[in-house]
Design a protein around this motif. Structure first.
Motif, PDB file in Angstrom:
ATOM      1  N   THR A   1      37.612  42.640  39.127  1.00  0.00           N
ATOM      2  CA  THR A   1      38.287  41.393  38.744  1.00  0.00           C
ATOM      3  C   THR A   1      37.474  40.194  39.242  1.00  0.00           C
ATOM      4  O   THR A   1      36.507  40.359  39.993  1.00  0.00           O
ATOM      5  N   ALA A   2      37.906  38.987  38.851  1.00  0.00           N
ATOM      6  CA  ALA A   2      37.251  37.763  39.318  1.00  0.00           C
ATOM      7  C   ALA A   2      37.272  37.700  40.846  1.00  0.00           C
ATOM      8  O   ALA A   2      36.286  37.327  41.484  1.00  0.00           O
ATOM      9  N   THR A   3      38.397  38.080  41.433  1.00  0.00           N
ATOM     10  CA  THR A   3      38.535  38.034  42.895  1.00  0.00           C
ATOM     11  C   THR A   3      37.567  39.015  43.554  1.00  0.00           C
ATOM     12  O   THR A   3      36.909  38.680  44.553  1.00  0.00           O
TER      13      THR A   3
ATOM     14  N   GLN B   1      34.094  37.612  43.224  1.00  0.00           N
ATOM     15  CA  GLN B   1      33.813  36.530  44.174  1.00  0.00           C
ATOM     16  C   GLN B   1      33.491  37.082  45.561  1.00  0.00           C
ATOM     17  O   GLN B   1      32.602  36.590  46.243  1.00  0.00           O
TER      18      GLN B   1
ATOM     19  N   ILE C   1      34.724  29.259  43.018  1.00  0.00           N
ATOM     20  CA  ILE C   1      35.519  29.947  41.999  1.00  0.00           C
ATOM     21  C   ILE C   1      35.082  29.489  40.598  1.00  0.00           C
ATOM     22  O   ILE C   1      35.125  30.260  39.633  1.00  0.00           O
TER      23      ILE C   1
ATOM     24  N   LYS D   1      34.143  31.951  37.622  1.00  0.00           N
ATOM     25  CA  LYS D   1      34.780  31.862  36.299  1.00  0.00           C
ATOM     26  C   LYS D   1      33.729  31.736  35.196  1.00  0.00           C
ATOM     27  O   LYS D   1      33.867  32.340  34.134  1.00  0.00           O
TER      28      LYS D   1
ATOM     29  N   THR E   1      42.910  29.157  38.785  1.00  0.00           N
ATOM     30  CA  THR E   1      42.000  29.751  39.769  1.00  0.00           C
ATOM     31  C   THR E   1      41.274  30.986  39.235  1.00  0.00           C
ATOM     32  O   THR E   1      40.307  31.420  39.834  1.00  0.00           O
ATOM     33  N   THR E   2      41.734  31.548  38.134  1.00  0.00           N
ATOM     34  CA  THR E   2      41.010  32.664  37.515  1.00  0.00           C
ATOM     35  C   THR E   2      40.877  32.395  36.020  1.00  0.00           C
ATOM     36  O   THR E   2      41.631  31.592  35.471  1.00  0.00           O
TER      37      THR E   2
ATOM     38  N   THR F   1      46.531  32.507  35.359  1.00  0.00           N
ATOM     39  CA  THR F   1      47.122  32.113  36.637  1.00  0.00           C
ATOM     40  C   THR F   1      47.335  30.606  36.637  1.00  0.00           C
ATOM     41  O   THR F   1      46.720  29.884  35.871  1.00  0.00           O
TER      42      THR F   1
END
Lengths: 203, 203
Positions: free
Chosen positions: A50-52, A55, A68, A72, B146-147, B156
């Motif tokens: 995922t993006a998280t 990161q 972020i 993205k 944020t995503t 989100t």
């Protein structure tokens, strides 16, 4: 100089293993080290990140995390099926893209400071075909430096991830302007809607 | 809901003290709690805080840190003498500004999710006088969420710090457009230099 953050836990690194998911890469001919890295980032082991998770896997040379907004940008570029996840094949392309930018960054970071200063930025953008005047260059430098600049104090440089974003933004804005400047006279006519959407579509 | 991160070490908090610098506030009538907070953020105890110290002191309701771009926005707004530091008086004004935005944010975060979703964003911008069409609203939502957003999955929401930045950007862009639209016909003529500098001056 690595742009990947250290892995916590450092699964599969250095010890010659394949990472916490174990086994060889699922794609024939894939780089085992890249597969190990992907596996260690994919903490919930569902075969996609995922993006998280992305990161947490990316860092500048001083270990500061990517913004972020840059994460993205990468997700938007490489998550082709728009499922919010980066599979291993997408991760391979993303890693190549970052590696290419790393080489560009290293080339222009002449003083090896780990950041891009004003004159390095001018060289880089000029090489890419964007000959911005000194005032615009200063605005790019200010916007993408990691701290504000101060009276009499040289502003901090631009970190790797923000340098990538700065270059993408200058490219995207210039291309939009050129597309709208149909008679090529250096002026465009634009309405509020187009003006806003151009800016709000930038990474 | 606090937008300040917990202090490590939590100097002067809860115990009724004045923070690690000790003593009452230097400004007559100043809020002792705010002075304690300032003192605990000013880790090198030089009476002023840097962008980095400010970033470590600010957090969204889920404890995520403020983006560096929002911290730079705050420094640019409140570091009036441009010395790269926020003194206690500047910090008082900055805290009031954040508190005002917190109230705005709480007001529009109707479902108390801690983030601003699409319809909450529409209400907020509309109340501020910006009646963006649905496509522009979606672009603001996408840019400041944020995503990235995904096919079929609700994106989100926008965290507190990014909401402040989104509103400042919409305001700044709209005001620039209105200033350039001298005959008020909804169209502007703009050259490359103005176009680029408008965008690169945004926070």
């Amino acid at each position: 100089m690595s742009y990947y953050a250290p892995n916590y836990p450092p699964a599969g690194y250095g010890a010659g293993g394949y990472g916490i998911t174990g086994g060889p890469p699922p794609v024939p001919g894939a780089d085992p080290a890249l597969w190990a890295r992907f596996s260690s980032v994919d903490t919930n082991r569902n075969g996609a990140i995922t993006a998280t998770e992305l990161q947490s896997a990316l860092a500048n040379s001083d270990w500061s995390p990517f913004d972020i907004d840059t994460v993205k940008l990468l997700m938007n570029f490489f998550d082709h099926d728009r499922d919010g996840m980066i599979g291993f094949e997408e991760f391979q392309r993303l890693s190549r893209y970052i590696k290419d930018w790393q080489n560009v960054f290293r080339h222009f970071d002449r003083d090896r400071s780990g950041t891009i200063d004003g004159s390095e930025l001018r060289s880089a953008l000029s090489r890419f075909g964007y000959n911005l005047n000194p005032r615009l260059l200063q605005l790019v430098q200010r916007k993408y430096a990691t701290t504000p600049d101060y009276r009499g104090i040289v502003p901090t440089g631009i970190s790797f991830d923000r340098f990538v974003r700065a270059c993408v933004v200058v490219k995207q804005l210039t291309e939009t302007f050129q597309r709208l400047d149909v008679d090529n006279d250096g002026w465009i006519q634009i309405d509020y809607d187009q003006f806003m959407s151009t800016v709000l579509s930038l990474p």
